[in-house]
Design an enzyme around this catalytic site. Structure first.
Site, PDB file in Angstrom:
ATOM      1  N   LYS A   1       0.830  -1.209   0.000  1.00 17.48           N
ATOM      2  CA  LYS A   1       0.000   0.000   0.000  1.00 17.48           C
ATOM      3  C   LYS A   1       0.867   1.263   0.000  1.00 17.48           C
ATOM      4  O   LYS A   1       0.578   2.230  -0.709  1.00 17.48           O
ATOM      5  CB  LYS A   1      -0.945  -0.012   1.212  1.00 17.48           C
ATOM      6  CG  LYS A   1      -2.082  -1.014   1.049  1.00 17.48           C
ATOM      7  CD  LYS A   1      -2.826  -1.288   2.337  1.00 17.48           C
ATOM      8  CE  LYS A   1      -3.868  -2.387   2.106  1.00 17.48           C
ATOM      9  NZ  LYS A   1      -4.555  -2.795   3.339  1.00 17.48           N
TER      10      LYS A   1
ATOM     11  N   GLN B   1      -4.944  -1.659   9.686  1.00 23.02           N
ATOM     12  CA  GLN B   1      -4.773  -2.960   9.046  1.00 23.02           C
ATOM     13  C   GLN B   1      -5.312  -4.077   9.944  1.00 23.02           C
ATOM     14  O   GLN B   1      -4.942  -4.178  11.109  1.00 23.02           O
ATOM     15  CB  GLN B   1      -3.285  -3.196   8.730  1.00 23.02           C
ATOM     16  CG  GLN B   1      -3.000  -4.463   7.960  1.00 23.02           C
ATOM     17  CD  GLN B   1      -3.589  -4.471   6.551  1.00 23.02           C
ATOM     18  OE1 GLN B   1      -3.605  -3.463   5.860  1.00 23.02           O
ATOM     19  NE2 GLN B   1      -4.077  -5.614   6.139  1.00 23.02           N
TER      20      GLN B   1
ATOM     21  N   ASP C   1     -11.289   2.314   3.775  1.00 17.10           N
ATOM     22  CA  ASP C   1     -11.491   0.863   3.646  1.00 17.10           C
ATOM     23  C   ASP C   1     -12.966   0.534   3.405  1.00 17.10           C
ATOM     24  O   ASP C   1     -13.297  -0.569   2.967  1.00 17.10           O
ATOM     25  CB  ASP C   1     -11.027   0.149   4.929  1.00 17.10           C
ATOM     26  CG  ASP C   1      -9.665  -0.532   4.752  1.00 17.10           C
ATOM     27  OD1 ASP C   1      -9.293  -0.807   3.596  1.00 17.10           O
ATOM     28  OD2 ASP C   1      -8.993  -0.796   5.765  1.00 17.10           O
TER      29      ASP C   1
END
Length: 293
Positions: free
Chosen positions: A52, A96, A119
């Site tokens: 990422k 995460q 997200d």
């Protein structure tokens, strides 16, 4: 049979984003800023976050990585989330997953400001998705839509079977495939571990999206001739012949299923790269305040 090349498409999309960011900055606009929180040292999470950060560079974004050890308290983590919520320079951020057992993932997700939730996991974004309002769409389903679109795969009126009902892939995928749009307008069935006649359901699918996290679950006898098969699975299976000691394995037995398909995604190199690109697309939208002011 056409192999869907997620890697090539993801590179293409990143270049498109980079061009748009260069234009924004040239006009005196703000460079989009994505932050990521990483807790502990889970191998898969480390790999994803590194990818990422690298993608941010390619897209011309500013990126920040905030690390905590696995013994961080829930309160400490939530305090950092609230700090990022308030930071005007951060356009979007992710925590995460998975998180250590002593931390409530749901509490963390709900603490993130939904306007920065790139997200797409916050209940407000999930709710807006389900009724067709603009929102941050969770990355993996969004990436799959992009692949269907770029390969001009017909979805209208098609029977789509989604294997798996997770909040991150299965449920949003089903919602997106039945939305009044392209890709969408499909007749959707969701199958899971409790489904009866699962094999028969799969056999009827024009589009089969496998997201169960069970390596090699889908076999040739479960797939009809000419089906489109999208394999979301990425399980690390031990492999002594590899330097890493494992190989990434999808939910589909690729070698036996591929010959029956019109289109199929490989693992790795199919859906995976698109997941990261979708996060980049959401970050760009956040930077432009395109969805929420």
């Amino acid at each position: 049979m056409t192999l869907i090349d997620g890697k090539a498409i993801s590179e293409q999309v990143k270049q498109e984003i980079a061009a748009e960011v260069a234009e924004i900055v040239a006009k005196g606009g703000k460079r989009p800023h994505l932050a990521a929180i990483l807790v502990g040292h889970d191998g898969g999470s480390e790999t994803y976050v590194a990818a990422k950060v690298k993608a941010c560079e390619v897209c011309g974004f500013k990126s920040s990585l905030i690390r905590f050890e696995a013994d961080v308290t829930e309160d400490e983590l939530l305090a950092k989330v609230r700090e990022l919520n308030e930071d005007p320079d951060v356009d979007g951020f992710i925590v995460q997953l998975p998180l250590p057992k002593h931390i409530s993932e749901q509490k963390v997700i709900e603490t993130i400001d939904y306007r920065k939730d790139v997200d797409g996991f916050h209940p407000i974004n999930v709710g807006r998705l389900s009724i067709g309002l603009p929102c941050y769409v969770s990355a993996t389903p969004n990436g799959i839509l992009e692949l269907l679109k770029r390969y001009h795969i017909e979805t209208q009126g098609k029977k789509c079977v989604v294997l798996g009902r997770s909040n991150i892939v299965g449920k949003p995928m089903a919602v997106l495939m039945m939305q009044k749009a392209y890709p969408g307008d499909a007749t959707v069935t969701v199958c899971h571990s409790r489904s009866r006649n699962l094999v028969e359901e799969c056999r009827e699918a024009d589009i089969l999206i496998a997201a169960m996290g069970q390596p090699n679950f889908v076999t040739a006898d479960m797939v009809k001739e000419g089906a489109v098969v999208i394999d979301v699975g990425t399980t690390r299976v031990p492999d002594a012949t590899r330097k890493s000691g494992f190989k990434l394995t999808g939910d589909v037995r690729f070698d036996e299923v591929a010959p029956k398909c019109s289109f199929i995604t490989p693992v790795p190199g199919g859906v995976g790269p698109m997941t990261i690109v979708s996060l980049m697309k959401n970050t760009l939208l956040a930077g432009k305040k395109a969805i929420y002011q």
